[in-house]
Design an enzyme around this catalytic site. Sequence first.
Site, PDB file in Angstrom:
ATOM      1  CD  GLU A  35      38.375  39.669  11.161  1.00  0.00           C
ATOM      2  OE1 GLU A  35      38.102  40.759  11.710  1.00  0.00           O
ATOM      3  OE2 GLU A  35      37.715  38.639  11.349  1.00  0.00           O
ATOM      4  CB  CYS A  36      45.718  42.989   9.292  1.00  0.00           C
ATOM      5  SG  CYS A  36      46.961  44.289   9.184  1.00  0.00           S
ATOM      6  N   GLY A  37      44.855  44.957   6.941  1.00  0.00           N
ATOM      7  CA  GLY A  37      45.162  45.414   5.595  1.00  0.00           C
ATOM      8  C   GLY A  37      46.394  44.745   5.007  1.00  0.00           C
TER       9      GLY A  37
END
Length: 158
Positions: A35-37
Amino acid sequence: METIYDFVVETNKGVTYKLDAYKGDVMLIVNTASECGFTSQFEGLQSLYEKYKDQGFVILGFPCNQFGGQEPGSGEEAAQNCKLNYGVTFPMHQKIDVKGEHQLPLFRYLTAAQHGFFNEKIKWNFTKFLVDREGNVVKRFAPQKKPVQIEREIEKLL
C-alpha cells in the site's frame, strides 16, 4: 566470518531456508509494501525477474509494515496481493522488521555492508540491495530508484 549465505529466512508459506540456496546467483533483496506509493515497482521488479531468472538472477521480497503502516496484512496476504495485482512470481517472504530492536538479522547485515545515503538505517519501503554471485553486497538503491534504472547494474553481474 559471517556471509550472506549463513542467514535463514522464512517464505510467506512459513518454510525456512538458508540463503545458500542462492549461492552462485545474483540476488536483489527488497523490503516491500503493498500500500505504498512505490508499490507499482512490483511490475518492474517482476519484469527484471522474468528477463534474467534463467541467467541466475533472483529477487527476494520481504514485506515490511514499519513505514506508514503500508503492509497491514500477513506475509501470505502480501504475497497474494502481489501475485494478484502485479503478477509477482519471485520469492516473497514473511513480514519482517528492517530496522529497530526486532530487525531481521539479514537486514542488519545488508545495511552494515551498504550504508547508503542515510547511513545505515533503511528509511522507506523498496530499498534494494544487490548481491553478486560471490555473495558480496555490491550496491544499495534508494526507494526512488525504479527497477528499470538498476537493470544495467544487474546485467554487469550476470
